[in-house]
Enzyme design. Structure first.
Site, mmCIF file in Angstrom:
data_model
loop_
_atom_site.group_PDB
_atom_site.id
_atom_site.type_symbol
_atom_site.label_atom_id
_atom_site.label_comp_id
_atom_site.label_asym_id
_atom_site.label_seq_id
_atom_site.Cartn_x
_atom_site.Cartn_y
_atom_site.Cartn_z
ATOM 1 N N SER A 28 30.659 40.594 47.103
ATOM 2 C CA SER A 28 29.250 40.821 46.779
ATOM 3 C C SER A 28 28.549 39.554 46.288
ATOM 4 O O SER A 28 27.347 39.396 46.480
ATOM 5 C CB SER A 28 29.132 41.936 45.742
ATOM 6 O OG SER A 28 29.871 41.601 44.581
ATOM 7 N N THR A 29 29.296 38.630 45.655
ATOM 8 C CA THR A 29 28.671 37.384 45.186
ATOM 9 C C THR A 29 28.497 36.421 46.362
ATOM 10 O O THR A 29 27.409 35.857 46.555
ATOM 11 C CB THR A 29 29.524 36.725 44.073
ATOM 12 O OG1 THR A 29 29.969 37.734 43.166
ATOM 13 C CG2 THR A 29 28.731 35.685 43.311
ATOM 14 N N GLY A 96 40.886 38.370 46.129
ATOM 15 C CA GLY A 96 41.428 39.390 47.026
ATOM 16 C C GLY A 96 40.988 40.796 46.687
ATOM 17 O O GLY A 96 41.443 41.750 47.308
ATOM 18 N N GLY A 98 38.420 42.053 47.500
ATOM 19 C CA GLY A 98 37.806 42.565 48.734
ATOM 20 C C GLY A 98 38.774 42.563 49.908
ATOM 21 O O GLY A 98 38.355 42.696 51.060
ATOM 22 N N GLU A 104 40.703 34.039 53.321
ATOM 23 C CA GLU A 104 40.037 33.183 52.320
ATOM 24 C C GLU A 104 40.910 31.984 51.957
ATOM 25 O O GLU A 104 40.420 30.863 51.822
ATOM 26 C CB GLU A 104 39.731 33.998 51.057
ATOM 27 C CG GLU A 104 38.629 35.025 51.262
ATOM 28 C CD GLU A 104 38.447 35.958 50.082
ATOM 29 O OE1 GLU A 104 37.335 36.463 49.929
ATOM 30 O OE2 GLU A 104 39.395 36.195 49.312
HETATM 31 O O1 LIG Z 1 38.307 37.612 46.828
HETATM 32 C C1 LIG Z 1 37.379 38.271 47.222
HETATM 33 C C2 LIG Z 1 37.453 39.140 48.416
HETATM 34 O O2 LIG Z 1 38.756 39.224 48.914
HETATM 35 C C3 LIG Z 1 36.087 38.226 46.498
HETATM 36 O O3 LIG Z 1 35.591 36.934 46.550
HETATM 37 C C4 LIG Z 1 36.298 38.653 45.096
HETATM 38 O O4 LIG Z 1 36.876 39.944 45.128
HETATM 39 C C5 LIG Z 1 34.996 38.700 44.300
HETATM 40 O O5 LIG Z 1 34.182 39.677 44.827
HETATM 41 P P1 LIG Z 1 32.793 40.068 44.156
HETATM 42 O O6 LIG Z 1 31.919 38.873 44.285
HETATM 43 O O7 LIG Z 1 32.308 41.246 44.952
HETATM 44 O O8 LIG Z 1 33.071 40.419 42.717
#
Ligand SMILES: O=C(CO)[C@H](O)[C@H](O)COP(=O)(O)O
Length: 227
Positions: A28-29, A96, A98, A104
């Protein structure tokens, strides 16, 4: 919270210059960073090529008109910007949340520069309150799970809202380790690296040089680590 994510996303986009090959993170970021790049491509004619870290980000980038290339079709990546789940005082991190940690980590590894964007709630003294994602091959994943149990790592197979095991873009499962506190991230990373059946884990130790951290009052801090 969404506002903080947007602020750090826009801040990170300032590091992107014309002609760059840019690694596009997931979450989301990172989505706010990608959105801002899309705006600059459309409104400022910014010329960039994106290399994405997930199918979700690929879809977003395509929608925004950001030109994409496969990681194997570029010599290197100039800069990757991504989110993080936790970042410690040495700028080691957990990623991770997400389920995109494998792509990544590969994109980050082949990037000349690497930046994380996060709100200040993600900055911690010790990693581990956030469950550590470990990507495992489906074959034998039950054995790996039991090994983690034996080691006292408190594993849980990641499932979706329908209680079905999450399958990553790379076709693997995620086992989340609920360890509460990771005292020695380097040591744990080594153990996971050496575990057969583990494809990759969400410990990103000594990888990032810059973290852009936003707080609720709108303040933005740029923390750097001279690796
Ligand atoms: O590693 C990730 C996805 O695999 C994301 O960058 C991490 O989970 C942060 O996510 P968010 O910005 O939604 O808090």
């Amino acid at each position: 919270m969404e506002n903080i994510k947007k602020i750090v996303g826009i801040e990170a986009a300032k590091f992107v210059k014309d002609g760059m090959i840019v690694g596009l993170g997931t979450g989301s970021t990172a989505a706010f960073f990608v959105e801002e790049l899309g705006r600059r491509v459309a409104q400022e004619n910014l010329q960039i090529t994106g290399v994405t870290t997930s199918s979700v980000t690929s879809e977003q980038a395509k929608r925004l008109g950001i030109a994409l290339k496969d990681i194997d079709d570029v010599a290197y990546i100039d800069l990757t910007v991504d989110g993080a789940d936790e970042v410690d005082l040495d700028l080691n991190g957990i990623k991770g949340g997400g389920a995109a940690l494998l792509m990544e980590k590969i994109v980050a590894t082949y990037s000349k520069d690497y930046i994380w964007i996060a709100d200040d709630s993600k900055m911690v003294k010790h990693l581990g309150a956030f469950p550590l994602p470990v990507e495992v091959v489906t074959f034998g994943s039950g054995q790996v799970f039991r090994l983690f149990e034996t080691l006292g790592f408190n594993p849980r197979l990641r499932v979706d809202a329908n209680d079905v095991a999450v399958v990553t873009d790379m076709g693997n499962y995620i086992i989340d380790l609920h360890m509460k506190e990771i005292k020695e991230p380097q040591r744990l990373a080594k153990l996971l690296d050496e575990t057969v059946g583990v494809v990759e884990h969400g410990l990103f130790n000594d990888m990032v040089k810059t973290v852009i951290v936003g707080s609720a009052d709108g303040n933005v801090k740029i923390i750097t680590n001279n690796l």
